[in-house]
Scaffold this motif. Structure first.
Motif, PDB file in Angstrom:
ATOM      1  N   TYR A  55      -0.498   0.456   4.717  1.00  9.91           N
ATOM      2  CA  TYR A  55      -0.627  -0.912   5.244  1.00  9.91           C
ATOM      3  C   TYR A  55       0.712  -1.652   5.206  1.00  9.91           C
ATOM      4  O   TYR A  55       1.208  -2.123   6.211  1.00  9.91           O
ATOM      5  N   CYS A  56       1.300  -1.763   4.002  1.00  2.00           N
ATOM      6  CA  CYS A  56       2.483  -2.634   3.857  1.00  2.00           C
ATOM      7  C   CYS A  56       3.783  -1.845   3.772  1.00  2.00           C
ATOM      8  O   CYS A  56       4.867  -2.434   3.793  1.00  2.00           O
ATOM      9  N   CYS A  81       2.324   3.078   0.854  1.00  3.53           N
ATOM     10  CA  CYS A  81       1.132   2.349   1.301  1.00  3.53           C
ATOM     11  C   CYS A  81       1.128   2.309   2.828  1.00  3.53           C
ATOM     12  O   CYS A  81       2.101   1.864   3.445  1.00  3.53           O
ATOM     13  N   CYS A 136      -2.649  -3.172  -2.269  1.00  2.00           N
ATOM     14  CA  CYS A 136      -2.201  -1.981  -2.989  1.00  2.00           C
ATOM     15  C   CYS A 136      -1.576  -2.390  -4.329  1.00  2.00           C
ATOM     16  O   CYS A 136      -1.092  -3.506  -4.494  1.00  2.00           O
ATOM     17  N   CYS A 180      -1.303  -7.541   0.885  1.00  2.00           N
ATOM     18  CA  CYS A 180      -1.785  -6.171   0.722  1.00  2.00           C
ATOM     19  C   CYS A 180      -2.423  -6.033  -0.652  1.00  2.00           C
ATOM     20  O   CYS A 180      -1.967  -6.623  -1.620  1.00  2.00           O
TER      21      CYS A 180
HETATM   22 ZN    ZN Z   1       0.279  -2.095   0.462  1.00  2.00          ZN
END
Ligand code: ZN
Length: 294
Positions: free
Chosen positions: A268-269, A266, A235, A233
């Protein structure tokens, strides 16, 4: 067995391709969310497809595959960079997805096919964005991306994807432009092999080289060095703080008033970034203009 993506050419023929196995990448990238099974399968397919498409990028940057529709899945995003680092996220209606069959197609997940779109964006670090959009007929992920490649890259392509009991694989072949087919029928054979490959075939061997050897037993294959797809990721504290500055002081004060701190997760993760009041407010102090607090 480690994840791998193996580029190859058929010797003496104007055919190139790549074969991928991405069990751990897909598992790790999808672990942050409790995705319903049909969505999880489609995200894993899109990840394998994104890595295969990104493996031939000639620039530093990212390839982004984005599904947007009226639902049950509103949004699905896969990012893959030039180093084959991938991440994924989605927004969906749990009840609506749970009413779909386990084998639901991309079009069923995205809802009304006339409104849903699959967009492929190329985002070079030092150049303009390029975006190709594929209308979402009732096709498989592989068929949709074949259409995209034919129209955007002008390359005749065949793509097969497999998600089977935690195993994730894919195979892409492309007919190189402007070259005559020296090896009789090589492209036709490659297209036939990919078209006829079952999910089992694509994940049968332990690694892509073994899959290719089984699928092209009579062809002279030149296999290039394997690459390593992985979940990563992008981030970071710096990116989150930049986003908070863009959101603005009022937004931050509202969050502090409600929760006593600012929490950003986040998408995404799933990593949580927490800012106590002093740290959150310091993002807007003049001294923060030169790069932010340590
Ligand atoms: Zn992330």
């Amino acid at each position: 067995m480690a994840d791998a993506l193996v580029p190859f050419v058929l010797e003496g023929a104007a055919v190139r391709g790549a074969c991928a196995r991405m069990d751990a990448t897909a598992h790790d990238a999808l672990a942050a969310h409790d995705y319903p099974p049909p969505l999880k399968r489609v995200l894993a397919e899109l990840m394998a497809a994104a890595a295969l498409l990104a493996s031939s990028l000639k620039f530093r940057g990212s390839l982004i595959v984005q599904l947007a529709g009226p639902g049950p899945v509103k949004l699905a995003v896969i990012e893959c960079d030039h180093a084959l680092s991938l991440r994924a996220t989605a927004q969906w209606d749990r009840d609506a997805v749970s009413r779909l069959p386990a084998g639901a197609s991309l079009a069923q997940l995205a809802g009304d096919a006339s409104q849903a779109r699959l967009a492929i964006t190329l985002d070079p670090e030092d150049g303009p964005l390029y975006q190709g959009i594929v209308a979402l007929e009732a096709g498989s992920v592989a068929t949709l991306l074949e259409h995209y490649l034919a129209s955007s890259e002008q390359l005749e392509s065949r793509l097969a994807l497999a998600v089977d009991d935690g195993r994730v694989g894919g195979l892409l072949v492309q007919r190189l432009p402007g070259a005559h087919d020296d090896a009789a029928g090589a492209w036709e054979e490659a297209a036939r092999v990919v078209g006829g490959a079952s999910a089992q075939d694509l994940v049968a061997a332990d690694d892509p080289t073994g899959v290719l050897a089984a699928l092209f037993p009579t062809r002279d294959l030149r296999v290039f060095e394997a690459r390593a797809p992985r979940f990563a990721c992008r981030c970071s504290n710096a990116r989150v703080e930049q986003a908070l500055r863009i959101a603005g002081r009022d937004e931050i004060e509202a969050a502090l008033a409600e929760a006593g701190e600012v929490v950003v997760t986040c998408e995404y993760c799933g990593r949580r970034y927490t800012y106590p009041p002093g740290q959150a407010r310091s993002l807007f102090e003049p001294a923060a203009g030169s790069g932010g607090p340590a």
